[in-house]
Motif scaffolding. Structure first.
Motif, PDB file in Angstrom:
ATOM      1  N   GLU A  34     -30.819 -10.042  32.605  1.00 33.65           N
ATOM      2  CA  GLU A  34     -30.870  -8.584  32.542  1.00 33.65           C
ATOM      3  C   GLU A  34     -29.476  -7.969  32.464  1.00 33.65           C
ATOM      4  O   GLU A  34     -29.235  -7.037  31.691  1.00 33.65           O
ATOM      5  N   SER A  35     -28.546  -8.484  33.220  1.00 31.59           N
ATOM      6  CA  SER A  35     -27.186  -7.928  33.233  1.00 31.59           C
ATOM      7  C   SER A  35     -26.505  -8.077  31.880  1.00 31.59           C
ATOM      8  O   SER A  35     -25.769  -7.188  31.434  1.00 31.59           O
ATOM      9  N   VAL A  36     -26.756  -9.211  31.202  1.00 28.70           N
ATOM     10  CA  VAL A  36     -26.151  -9.443  29.881  1.00 28.70           C
ATOM     11  C   VAL A  36     -26.727  -8.472  28.851  1.00 28.70           C
ATOM     12  O   VAL A  36     -25.997  -7.884  28.046  1.00 28.70           O
ATOM     13  N   THR A  37     -28.048  -8.299  28.888  1.00 28.67           N
ATOM     14  CA  THR A  37     -28.693  -7.379  27.947  1.00 28.67           C
ATOM     15  C   THR A  37     -28.193  -5.958  28.149  1.00 28.67           C
ATOM     16  O   THR A  37     -27.874  -5.244  27.185  1.00 28.67           O
ATOM     17  N   LYS A  38     -28.112  -5.535  29.402  1.00 25.53           N
ATOM     18  CA  LYS A  38     -27.620  -4.179  29.697  1.00 25.53           C
ATOM     19  C   LYS A  38     -26.188  -3.997  29.202  1.00 25.53           C
ATOM     20  O   LYS A  38     -25.838  -2.963  28.630  1.00 25.53           O
ATOM     21  N   ALA A  39     -25.348  -5.017  29.439  1.00 25.99           N
ATOM     22  CA  ALA A  39     -23.943  -4.928  29.013  1.00 25.99           C
ATOM     23  C   ALA A  39     -23.842  -4.816  27.491  1.00 25.99           C
ATOM     24  O   ALA A  39     -23.034  -4.037  26.959  1.00 25.99           O
ATOM     25  N   ALA A  94     -33.132   5.622  30.474  1.00 21.88           N
ATOM     26  CA  ALA A  94     -34.331   6.260  31.028  1.00 21.88           C
ATOM     27  C   ALA A  94     -35.193   5.251  31.777  1.00 21.88           C
ATOM     28  O   ALA A  94     -35.802   5.571  32.804  1.00 21.88           O
ATOM     29  N   GLY A  95     -35.230   4.014  31.278  1.00 25.43           N
ATOM     30  CA  GLY A  95     -36.083   2.997  31.897  1.00 25.43           C
ATOM     31  C   GLY A  95     -35.582   2.518  33.243  1.00 25.43           C
ATOM     32  O   GLY A  95     -36.378   2.092  34.078  1.00 25.43           O
ATOM     33  N   VAL A  96     -34.248   2.565  33.464  1.00 22.61           N
ATOM     34  CA  VAL A  96     -33.689   2.066  34.732  1.00 22.61           C
ATOM     35  C   VAL A  96     -33.084   3.206  35.548  1.00 22.61           C
ATOM     36  O   VAL A  96     -32.355   2.956  36.503  1.00 22.61           O
ATOM     37  N   LEU A 223     -40.720  -5.033  30.963  1.00 22.83           N
ATOM     38  CA  LEU A 223     -39.905  -6.178  31.390  1.00 22.83           C
ATOM     39  C   LEU A 223     -39.496  -6.075  32.856  1.00 22.83           C
ATOM     40  O   LEU A 223     -38.893  -7.009  33.392  1.00 22.83           O
ATOM     41  N   LYS A 224     -39.773  -4.934  33.464  1.00 19.89           N
ATOM     42  CA  LYS A 224     -39.503  -4.707  34.895  1.00 19.89           C
ATOM     43  C   LYS A 224     -38.022  -4.868  35.217  1.00 19.89           C
ATOM     44  O   LYS A 224     -37.628  -5.552  36.180  1.00 19.89           O
ATOM     45  N   TYR A 225     -37.194  -4.244  34.384  1.00 21.49           N
ATOM     46  CA  TYR A 225     -35.758  -4.237  34.689  1.00 21.49           C
ATOM     47  C   TYR A 225     -35.527  -3.482  36.001  1.00 21.49           C
ATOM     48  O   TYR A 225     -36.205  -2.492  36.293  1.00 21.49           O
ATOM     49  N   ARG A 226     -34.548  -3.976  36.764  1.00 25.07           N
ATOM     50  CA  ARG A 226     -34.255  -3.347  38.052  1.00 25.07           C
ATOM     51  C   ARG A 226     -33.684  -1.942  37.858  1.00 25.07           C
ATOM     52  O   ARG A 226     -32.791  -1.741  37.013  1.00 25.07           O
ATOM     53  N   LYS A 227     -34.206  -1.015  38.628  1.00 27.63           N
ATOM     54  CA  LYS A 227     -33.718   0.352  38.543  1.00 27.63           C
ATOM     55  C   LYS A 227     -32.385   0.468  39.283  1.00 27.63           C
ATOM     56  O   LYS A 227     -32.103  -0.269  40.224  1.00 27.63           O
ATOM     57  N   LYS A 228     -31.593   1.395  38.833  1.00 29.24           N
ATOM     58  CA  LYS A 228     -30.270   1.566  39.410  1.00 29.24           C
ATOM     59  C   LYS A 228     -30.364   2.028  40.861  1.00 29.24           C
ATOM     60  O   LYS A 228     -31.177   2.885  41.201  1.00 29.24           O
TER      61      LYS A 228
END
Length: 466
Positions: A34-39, A94-96, A223-228
């Motif tokens: 998840e961190s790689v995709t966000k970056a 918006a998703g996170v 994908l249930k990415y972690r929210k900030k």
């Protein structure tokens, strides 16, 4: 006992099917961290340095493609365009619940829009080709299919972007969603002060952006990415409220827009079906039809040529509208060209010629791409004819030179001809040489003559006829 056994068997079958489908459609397989995709997405949302230059060059390429009506050039421009980055960044933010990412994506998208429109405006101000081609005109009126393409393209883009191994789906999404052509069309409209084109193109771009962001938001949630996380519950609550408001403000207009586009598409389809099936008269033809959708039920205008329809027939046509779900549609039948109003055969012929001219003009507007292709072919043939006429081969000199090499040369002539390749329907110009010797010569001599003539005449191809 038998019933219980059947129930157990059915449960096992359903369980197997459910497990099979879950395994096949599992988005967690091959998912990047998840961190790689966000970056990666945050980096793509930035417009500085190379991204900015790439965008400007891509806009120029797309503008040229629209200007010369070349789909291949437009596709190439969309492949190198970085416009998807900020839009996906907005959806991810918006998703996170990442408000800074939403602001960053929105800010960079606005910068990209302004730069793109200014770049294309400058191009269309200086280009000598001022006519709007079909590729450009098709980007001025959004349709239901644009909504579906943007939504599905956004889904495919974020799913592909979240994988460990990046596939060719992301370039495909850039082509399918066609973000750049509407901005180029807006630049063309700005250069020619055509505000209907300008707002239509921006509307299409807005549709693409909204539905790509919405689909990205939905996949991120799936994908249930972690929210900030936030340090203060008060700040967290405020950010969640702002993001929720942003999502609602984005989704509600998009749903309303999609609903209206569906209604418009259905209305136009019904109108076409009505005209084809109901205006089928042996002595009267439809030469022009136009259907316009509005909230009051729409309107339809049909122009006829030939024998005048009676009031009873027109009244029946209005009644039959209800059979096609068009009971609220306003039907206007124009019969400006009627046989009984023509005083003589000569007048009939003049009117027919006038009508044909108007019909050709209408067909030209509706099928401009086909006509442009035909025009290009005609110009090519005319150029080839002029080249053929301007090129006079020195037959006497060449025949004497050839006779020095082959003293038994009996007849010789040169001419240009057109050869059509039936496999690809391509027409080539070839120089034909008729060579006739008194004695028999091997095939190698004719090949040697062919090579010598190509060098002597400076032509691409020579075909020997003996």
């Amino acid at each position: 006992m038998e019933k219980t056994t059947n129930d157990i068997h059915s449960t096992r079958v359903l369980g197997s099917v459910r497990a099979f489908l879950k395994d096949r459609f599992n988005l967690k397989l091959d998912q990047e961290r998840e961190s790689v995709t966000k970056a990666d997405i945050e980096k793509g949302a930035e417009f500085k340095g190379a991204n900015l230059w790439i965008l400007m060059f891509a806009i120029l390429i797309a503008s040229i493609g629209l200007n010369v009506n070349s789909p291949a050039i437009i596709i190439g421009a969309m492949l190198i365009s970085p416009l998807m980055g900020p839009i996906i960044g907005i959806g991810l933010g918006a998703g996170v619940y990442d408000m800074p990412l939403i602001r960053k994506g929105a800010r960079n998208l606005l910068i990209a829009m302004v730069i793109s429109i200014l770049t294309s405006t400058v191009y269309f101000l200086i280009t000598p080709l001022a006519e709007a081609q079909s590729e450009l005109l098709s980007r001025t009126q959004p349709s239901l299919w644009d909504v579906l393409i943007a939504f599905c393209g956004g889904m495919a883009g974020i799913i592909a972007g979240s994988r460990k191994e990046k596939s060719n789906a992301i370039p495909g999404v850039a082509i399918a969603t066609a973000l750049m052509p509407p901005l180029c069309t807006a630049g063309y409209a700005l250069a020619h002060a055509n505000w209907a084109f300008f707002f239509g193109a921006l509307f299409l771009f807005f549709i693409n952006c909204v539905f790509i962001s919405v689909s990205t938001f939905l996949v991120v949630r799936a994908l249930k990415y972690r929210k900030k996380k936030f340090d203060s519950p008060v700040i967290e609550k405020r950010v969640r409220q702002l993001v929720t408001a942003f999502v609602v403000i984005t989704i509600i207009p998009s749903v309303y827009l999609a609903y209206n586009l569906v209604r418009k598409s259905i209305f136009e389809q019904k109108a076409r079906t009505f005209i084809i099936q109901e205006f089928d008269f042996p002595e009267t033809q439809v030469i022009k039809s136009e259907s316009v959708f509005d909230k009051n039920g729409g309107r339809m205008e049909v122009t006829l040529f030939g024998k005048k329809l009676g009031d009873d027939i027109i009244e029946k046509l209005n009644v039959d509208l209800a059979d096609y779900g068009l009971e609220k549609c306003q039907l206007t039948v124009r019969q400006a060209y009627q046989e009984e109003n023509l005083a003589s055969r000569e007048e009939m012929e003049k009117m027919s010629l006038s009508l044909k001219s108007g019909l050709i003009e209408d067909l030209y507007k509706k099928n401009e791409e086909v006509l442009n292709s035909k025009t290009a072919q005609i110009e090519l043939l005319e150029n080839q004819i002029r080249q053929m006429q301007s090129r006079q081969y020195p037959v006497n000199d060449i025949s004497e030179e050839l006779r020095i090499q082959y003293d038994d040369l009996n007849e010789f002539s040169l001419m240009d001809g057109y050869v059509r390749n039936l496999s690809n329907d391509k027409i080539d110009t070839i120089c034909f040489a008729m060579v006739n010797f008194t004695n028999d010569h091997p095939k190698s001599d004719y090949q040697k003559v062919s090579r010598w003539l190509k060098q002597r005449l400076k032509v691409d191809s020579v075909r020997i006829i003996n």
